[in-house]
Scaffold this active site. Structure first.
Site, PDB file in Angstrom:
ATOM      1  N   LYS A  18       1.207   7.873   0.072  1.00  0.00           N
ATOM      2  CA  LYS A  18       0.366   7.360   0.687  1.00  0.00           C
ATOM      3  C   LYS A  18       0.360   5.971   1.166  1.00  0.00           C
ATOM      4  CE  LYS A  18      -1.555  11.475   0.829  1.00  0.00           C
ATOM      5  NZ  LYS A  18      -1.859  12.296   1.775  1.00  0.00           N
ATOM      6  N   ASP A  54       2.773   8.429   4.438  1.00  0.00           N
ATOM      7  CA  ASP A  54       1.503   9.233   5.224  1.00  0.00           C
ATOM      8  C   ASP A  54       0.289   8.092   5.266  1.00  0.00           C
ATOM      9  OD1 ASP A  54      -0.455  10.827   5.783  1.00  0.00           O
ATOM     10  OD2 ASP A  54      -0.469  12.124   4.182  1.00  0.00           O
ATOM     11  N   GLU A  79       3.742  10.086   8.543  1.00  0.00           N
ATOM     12  CA  GLU A  79       2.759  10.969   8.742  1.00  0.00           C
ATOM     13  C   GLU A  79       1.375  10.491   9.006  1.00  0.00           C
ATOM     14  OE1 GLU A  79       3.047  14.168   5.937  1.00  0.00           O
ATOM     15  OE2 GLU A  79       0.835  14.657   5.731  1.00  0.00           O
ATOM     16  N   GLU A 126      -2.288  18.361  10.082  1.00  0.00           N
ATOM     17  CA  GLU A 126      -3.216  18.817   9.116  1.00  0.00           C
ATOM     18  C   GLU A 126      -4.778  18.696   9.732  1.00  0.00           C
ATOM     19  OE1 GLU A 126      -2.297  15.743   6.012  1.00  0.00           O
ATOM     20  OE2 GLU A 126      -4.343  16.334   5.560  1.00  0.00           O
ATOM     21  N   ASP A 133      -1.196  24.066   9.095  1.00  0.00           N
ATOM     22  CA  ASP A 133      -2.181  23.907   7.864  1.00  0.00           C
ATOM     23  C   ASP A 133      -2.953  25.419   8.071  1.00  0.00           C
ATOM     24  OD1 ASP A 133      -4.387  21.979   6.405  1.00  0.00           O
ATOM     25  OD2 ASP A 133      -5.037  23.562   7.272  1.00  0.00           O
ATOM     26  N   HIS A 158       1.515  21.301   6.112  1.00  0.00           N
ATOM     27  CA  HIS A 158       0.601  20.605   5.092  1.00  0.00           C
ATOM     28  C   HIS A 158       0.139  21.646   4.008  1.00  0.00           C
ATOM     29  CE1 HIS A 158      -3.596  19.250   4.054  1.00  0.00           C
ATOM     30  NE2 HIS A 158      -2.725  18.347   3.736  1.00  0.00           N
TER      31      HIS A 158
END
Lengths: 425, 425
Positions: A220, A248, A274, A301, A324, A351
């Site tokens: 992240k 992400d 992402e 997602e 997703d 995802h």
């Protein structure tokens, strides 16, 4: 003749915010939750259909209210007829004009319809004694396209083009199915990368990921550039040059921010970036993709429906498509999205994580491998090692691969004890 | 110090499907409804804030549940502080990460936040003794941009650019306000055009519209091309060549359908084509706009947020922007959208009708005229003559123009008797 006699909805919440599992630049303290659905029939065979919408806490009660609002559309229906024409039911629910006004085709009502559709697929797979992926992969190309609503897609994908794609994948189906059962499907792990973890935990989890056989991890990013560089430096050092590291941003940036930030992170070797910005911003993603190339842009997602995915593909706004299981209107809409990805030659890397998303979405990738794209090359399903113990048939991820599930159903059934223990309010 | 002490939500539904008022190609039998909100303080001054989300029936209960889910975010807050920083509250509610997951920024939860924001503006306007349009038009450019969240917009519109637009409109404010109070704002009418009406009713309502001073009407199309030609023929014959006739397909078509259909309708002289396809399909609208030019493409009533509007403008997907008072997150997001329209030089012709939408949205166009775009040229607010009698300060449309409201508030307050009489379930 069996009928649907009950729709039960449960507000299930896990207190994940206590450990900062799932913490990222936009979601500092999620409580992984499920607006959980059971469809019950009077068939007397013990089979129920289970589905859910994944949420992260507050508002899960509103999502549950949306499930309950669909009760009158489901109860009393003939079970056999309904399960034999899930494409028809999808159209009926999604195009119900009054419910549609609340989206249209997005947000709480659309996801509620998705949970109903997914629960019906769970029931159908249980009745046919097959895992969902195998059930879907056993359908003919004609049966598969009948599940898809091509409304709003025909400028990018017609029914005939979809049939061509599916027919082209027919020859190798049996061989790929056998290979999947023997070898599983590649996974990558997000377990090391949550923002709330300290450096020691990050390094330890990276080492464990490699030891577990993963060849890609995901971190992240997006709160603080210097922090991100530091954490990526740790991860790259622990991982060495051969493990892929994706990042992400969870929609944290505007277009110019994303471009600037990724220029700074590029030296660390980035497998993909992402959710760089708003999941509605097709044109913004296209601008970012052009500027950060050859780093691939991934999203999905939070992409609300097939119409937005269509445009992401038309505009070159993504090159990694992340379906997703519970964001769009269920299996049927995800089949449309897999077909769009195949048409545009874009890889699908779902995802997952949350609660139950791994269990559910693996079926889509495996179906795609056997019957749609026909390839798993450079494709991976996200894996996060949380909350699997609450499911009747938890995923089996070993050696960096999802083992193909063999139990009948869609993987979406939660243990009754877990539902009871974590029911909210 | 006054605080918010109650949030009351009501499920109000009017049985409009009985007369087919509001029937179109996608919505055959709407029951115009409001998920209705009252915010109550302990100030003891009698002022309440009222807002609502317009829906068309089923699911209005879910929208009400979403309003109730926001109770904990509102109760206990200091009223003065809250009303003094509605931009801050907007960010806090829209970016609440757990609630955001349910959209993000779209659908039921986003509209619920919009109702709260609108109710707060209603309260603020009542306390300041001004109609909302006049309150907004009395703010400085700096105060106005503080209301706007520029996240995801900066590639098209920065805060500085917005300031420039607002400063450029400052010189003529007083003159335009005086003119608005004297002359009102142009309207067009959709009253004649619902699909469920027979030919005699269509012709009669066209004649009445002209007699009432309207210079543009709108007809619903999209179910059957031959029918549409016949109905347009009747309308054009009754109206003569000088009355503008717009058509509205309510998202019925795919891209190619829209292009083909409009080629067939072109000879009737079409003022604009509205909602030709999915409101998420920016690129589809751009393709349609190019093909049907010079017929303008209009959309907006189902466009979920400012990020999608940004792209419609960037891509040339619309040339008539139809803001809606309750689709996005309230007044603040609509100010962002008005600023985007001004930046791109696109005219704003709001969506109205339904229940209470005329009462609410007129304030946005009038604010735009005085303080943002500075023009009403070729702009009109939709008018449909339904259900106004249920509001405390119903719109006054005479001579084809909306009279500028003078009563304090946002126009969103429904009569207590109407709420009681039409409360559902």
């Amino acid at each position: 003749m069996a009928r649907f006699i009950a729709l039960q909805a449960h507000d299930v919440r896990f207190p994940t915010s206590r450990t900062l599992d799932g913490s990222d630049a936009m979601n500092p303290d999620p409580d992984y939750s499920a607006a959980y659905l059971r469809l019950i029939t009077d068939a007397g065979n013990g089979h129920e259909g289970h589905g859910f919408v994944f949420t992260i806490g507050r508002g899960n009660d509103v999502q549950v209210a949306a499930l309950r609002a669909l009760e009158s559309q489901v109860l009393g229906r003939d079970v056999d007829e309904t399960l034999a024409d899930l494409g028809g039911l999808w159209r009926e629910l999604v195009h119900d004009s009054q419910l549609r006004w609340l989206g249209p085709e997005k947000g709480i009502m659309h996801m509620a319809i998705g949970a109903v559709i997914n629960a019906l697929w769970d029931l159908r797979a249980k009745r046919e004694g097959k895992p969902l992926w195998q059930l879907l992969a056993s359908l003919s190309p004609e049966q598969i396209v009948d599940l898809v609503d091509f409304r709003y897609l025909t400028d990018a994908l017609t029914r005939d083009e979809a049939l061509e794609i599916l027919r082209a994948a027919q020859p190798g189906r049996a061989e790929r199915e056998a290979r999947l059962l023997a070898e599983g499907y590649p996974a990558y792990t997000t377990t090391p990368g949550w923002l709330g973890y300290d450096d020691a935990k990050l390094a330890r989890l990276c080492r464990e990921a490699i030891a577990d056989g993963f060849t890609q991890i995901k971190l992240k990013v997006g709160n603080d550039l210097d922090e991100d560089k530091r954490r990526l430096g740790i991860a790259r050092e622990v991982c060495g040059p051969d493990i892929r590291i994706a990042v992400d941003a969870n929609q944290r940036w505007d277009v110019a921010d994303a471009i600037e930030w990724m220029a700074a992170l590029r030296p660390f070797g980035i497998a993909w970036v992402e959710e760089p910005t708003s999941p509605d911003d097709v044109l913004g993603h296209a601008a970012i993709a052009k500027a950060v190339a050859p780093i691939p842009v991934a999203t999905g997602e939070h992409v609300a429906n097939r119409v937005l995915f269509k445009q992401f593909l038309q505009a070159g706004g993504l090159s990694v498509l992340q379906v997703d299981a519970t964001r769009v209107a269920g299996v049927n809409e995800n089949i449309a999205i897999l077909l769009l990805a195949a048409k545009f030659g874009v890889r699908v890397c779902p995802h997952a994580g949350g609660v139950g998303l791994c269990e559910a979405v693996q079926h889509l990738s495996m179906f795609d491998y056997v019957a749609v794209s026909g390839t798993a090359e450079n494709r991976m399903i996200e894996f996060v090692d949380h909350l699997h113990e609450h499911f009747v048939t938890p995923v089996e991820v070993r050696g960096g691969r999802y083992h193909a599930p063999k139990a009948p159903g869609a993987g979406t059934e939660m243990l009754a004890e877990s539902i009871a223990e974590y029911s909210h309010g």
